[in-house]
Design a protein around this motif. Structure first.
Motif, PDB file in Angstrom:
ATOM      1  N   LEU A  60     -13.574 -67.943  80.637  1.00 38.75           N
ATOM      2  CA  LEU A  60     -12.486 -68.636  80.063  1.00 38.75           C
ATOM      3  C   LEU A  60     -11.473 -69.326  81.218  1.00 38.75           C
ATOM      4  CD1 LEU A  60     -11.070 -69.865  77.396  1.00 38.75           C
ATOM      5  CD2 LEU A  60      -9.819 -67.528  77.450  1.00 38.75           C
ATOM      6  N   GLY A  61     -11.278 -68.321  81.834  1.00 36.85           N
ATOM      7  CA  GLY A  61     -10.367 -68.583  83.140  1.00 36.85           C
ATOM      8  C   GLY A  61     -10.910 -69.942  83.923  1.00 36.85           C
ATOM      9  N   ALA A  62     -12.089 -69.662  84.169  1.00 33.78           N
ATOM     10  CA  ALA A  62     -13.008 -70.706  85.245  1.00 33.78           C
ATOM     11  C   ALA A  62     -13.007 -72.167  84.173  1.00 33.78           C
ATOM     12  CB  ALA A  62     -14.302 -70.152  85.435  1.00 33.78           C
ATOM     13  N   VAL A  63     -13.133 -71.940  83.065  1.00 35.93           N
ATOM     14  CA  VAL A  63     -13.235 -73.226  82.212  1.00 35.93           C
ATOM     15  C   VAL A  63     -11.772 -73.831  82.146  1.00 35.93           C
ATOM     16  CG1 VAL A  63     -13.248 -74.109  80.004  1.00 35.93           C
ATOM     17  CG2 VAL A  63     -15.117 -72.767  80.750  1.00 35.93           C
ATOM     18  N   LEU A  64     -10.625 -73.195  82.213  1.00 39.52           N
ATOM     19  CA  LEU A  64      -9.554 -73.726  82.112  1.00 39.52           C
ATOM     20  C   LEU A  64      -8.890 -73.916  83.653  1.00 39.52           C
ATOM     21  CD1 LEU A  64      -7.970 -71.602  79.330  1.00 39.52           C
ATOM     22  CD2 LEU A  64      -8.547 -73.825  79.166  1.00 39.52           C
ATOM     23  N   GLN A  65      -9.672 -73.514  84.423  1.00 39.98           N
ATOM     24  CA  GLN A  65      -9.499 -73.877  86.019  1.00 39.98           C
ATOM     25  C   GLN A  65      -7.959 -73.165  86.291  1.00 39.98           C
ATOM     26  OE1 GLN A  65      -9.145 -78.245  86.383  1.00 39.98           O
ATOM     27  NE2 GLN A  65     -11.414 -78.323  86.013  1.00 39.98           N
ATOM     28  N   LEU A  66      -8.116 -71.633  86.120  1.00 37.26           N
ATOM     29  CA  LEU A  66      -7.280 -70.788  86.535  1.00 37.26           C
ATOM     30  C   LEU A  66      -7.671 -69.884  87.601  1.00 37.26           C
ATOM     31  CD1 LEU A  66      -5.920 -69.763  83.013  1.00 37.26           C
ATOM     32  CD2 LEU A  66      -4.773 -71.452  84.383  1.00 37.26           C
ATOM     33  N   GLU A  67      -8.286 -70.565  88.788  1.00 33.69           N
ATOM     34  CA  GLU A  67      -8.907 -69.690  89.746  1.00 33.69           C
ATOM     35  C   GLU A  67      -7.914 -69.236  90.589  1.00 33.69           C
ATOM     36  OE1 GLU A  67     -11.874 -69.204  90.214  1.00 33.69           O
ATOM     37  OE2 GLU A  67     -12.469 -70.174  88.525  1.00 33.69           O
ATOM     38  N   ARG A  68      -6.729 -69.653  90.659  1.00 32.11           N
ATOM     39  CA  ARG A  68      -5.577 -68.794  91.499  1.00 32.11           C
ATOM     40  C   ARG A  68      -5.165 -67.646  91.159  1.00 32.11           C
ATOM     41  NH1 ARG A  68      -0.077 -69.967  89.982  1.00 32.11           N
ATOM     42  NH2 ARG A  68       0.025 -71.433  88.223  1.00 32.11           N
ATOM     43  N   CYS A  69      -5.319 -67.496  89.529  1.00 34.43           N
ATOM     44  CA  CYS A  69      -4.857 -66.271  88.939  1.00 34.43           C
ATOM     45  C   CYS A  69      -5.983 -65.072  88.904  1.00 34.43           C
ATOM     46  CB  CYS A  69      -4.373 -66.531  87.403  1.00 34.43           C
ATOM     47  SG  CYS A  69      -3.107 -67.793  87.309  1.00 34.43           S
ATOM     48  N   HIS A  70      -7.119 -65.085  89.599  1.00 34.49           N
ATOM     49  CA  HIS A  70      -7.988 -64.456  89.588  1.00 34.49           C
ATOM     50  C   HIS A  70      -8.432 -63.750  88.283  1.00 34.49           C
ATOM     51  CE1 HIS A  70      -7.557 -63.881  94.084  1.00 34.49           C
ATOM     52  NE2 HIS A  70      -6.582 -63.771  93.886  1.00 34.49           N
ATOM     53  N   PRO A  71      -9.127 -64.840  87.510  1.00 33.74           N
ATOM     54  CA  PRO A  71      -9.421 -64.505  86.058  1.00 33.74           C
ATOM     55  C   PRO A  71     -10.215 -63.155  85.810  1.00 33.74           C
ATOM     56  CG  PRO A  71     -10.460 -66.567  86.784  1.00 33.74           C
ATOM     57  CD  PRO A  71      -9.558 -66.076  87.822  1.00 33.74           C
ATOM     58  N   ARG A  72     -11.380 -63.217  86.834  1.00 28.97           N
ATOM     59  CA  ARG A  72     -12.240 -61.939  86.627  1.00 28.97           C
ATOM     60  C   ARG A  72     -11.512 -60.562  86.657  1.00 28.97           C
ATOM     61  NH1 ARG A  72     -17.297 -64.572  89.694  1.00 28.97           N
ATOM     62  NH2 ARG A  72     -17.915 -66.012  88.358  1.00 28.97           N
ATOM     63  N   LEU A  73     -10.595 -60.492  87.652  1.00 32.15           N
ATOM     64  CA  LEU A  73      -9.746 -59.348  87.668  1.00 32.15           C
ATOM     65  C   LEU A  73      -8.724 -59.080  86.551  1.00 32.15           C
ATOM     66  CD1 LEU A  73      -8.943 -57.077  89.599  1.00 32.15           C
ATOM     67  CD2 LEU A  73      -7.051 -58.549  90.620  1.00 32.15           C
ATOM     68  N   ILE A  74      -8.402 -60.023  85.946  1.00 32.71           N
ATOM     69  CA  ILE A  74      -7.284 -60.156  84.953  1.00 32.71           C
ATOM     70  C   ILE A  74      -8.246 -59.823  83.638  1.00 32.71           C
ATOM     71  CG2 ILE A  74      -6.052 -61.288  83.363  1.00 32.71           C
ATOM     72  CD1 ILE A  74      -5.065 -62.875  85.630  1.00 32.71           C
ATOM     73  N   GLY A  75      -9.392 -60.350  83.636  1.00 29.42           N
ATOM     74  CA  GLY A  75     -10.234 -59.931  82.486  1.00 29.42           C
ATOM     75  C   GLY A  75     -10.904 -58.453  82.519  1.00 29.42           C
ATOM     76  N   ALA A  76     -11.295 -57.914  83.698  1.00 28.94           N
ATOM     77  CA  ALA A  76     -11.524 -56.562  83.508  1.00 28.94           C
ATOM     78  C   ALA A  76     -10.601 -55.538  83.316  1.00 28.94           C
ATOM     79  CB  ALA A  76     -11.919 -56.337  85.326  1.00 28.94           C
ATOM     80  N   ALA A  77      -9.347 -56.021  83.966  1.00 26.14           N
ATOM     81  CA  ALA A  77      -8.173 -55.129  83.606  1.00 26.14           C
ATOM     82  C   ALA A  77      -7.841 -55.127  81.940  1.00 26.14           C
ATOM     83  CB  ALA A  77      -6.832 -55.595  84.065  1.00 26.14           C
ATOM     84  N   ILE A  78      -8.067 -56.405  81.238  1.00 30.20           N
ATOM     85  CA  ILE A  78      -7.764 -56.256  79.963  1.00 30.20           C
ATOM     86  C   ILE A  78      -9.039 -55.690  79.112  1.00 30.20           C
ATOM     87  CG2 ILE A  78      -7.753 -58.053  77.832  1.00 30.20           C
ATOM     88  CD1 ILE A  78      -6.330 -59.818  79.768  1.00 30.20           C
ATOM     89  N   GLY A  79     -10.280 -55.882  79.714  1.00 24.48           N
ATOM     90  CA  GLY A  79     -11.020 -55.268  79.067  1.00 24.48           C
ATOM     91  C   GLY A  79     -11.174 -53.629  79.197  1.00 24.48           C
TER      92      GLY A  79
END
Length: 61
Positions: free
Chosen positions: A27-46
């Motif tokens: 979702l972060g990649a689709v929304l072009q939020l690459e500077r926020c490290h979307p995979r790291l945020i997703g892992a933390a939320i998961g």
């Protein structure tokens, strides 16, 4: 689904972290939020959702 062993809890948290990493990271990649490290945020939320699921399951069952 009774969770009786420590391995089961760790496995559930790991699976939820990977699922969050994939879904929220995509979702972060689709929304072009690459500077926020979307995979790291997703892992933390998961992982947080996995821990909450483990803690809330005895109250629901």
């Amino acid at each position: 689904m009774p969770i009786q062993y420590d391995f089961s809890m760790g496995f559930l948290v790991t699976i939820m972290a990977i699922l969050g990493m994939v879904l929220i990271g995509s979702l972060g990649a689709v929304l072009q939020l690459e500077r926020c490290h979307p995979r790291l945020i997703g892992a933390a939320i998961g992982a947080l959702v996995g821990v909450v699921l483990i803690e809330a399951m005895p109250m629901l069952v």
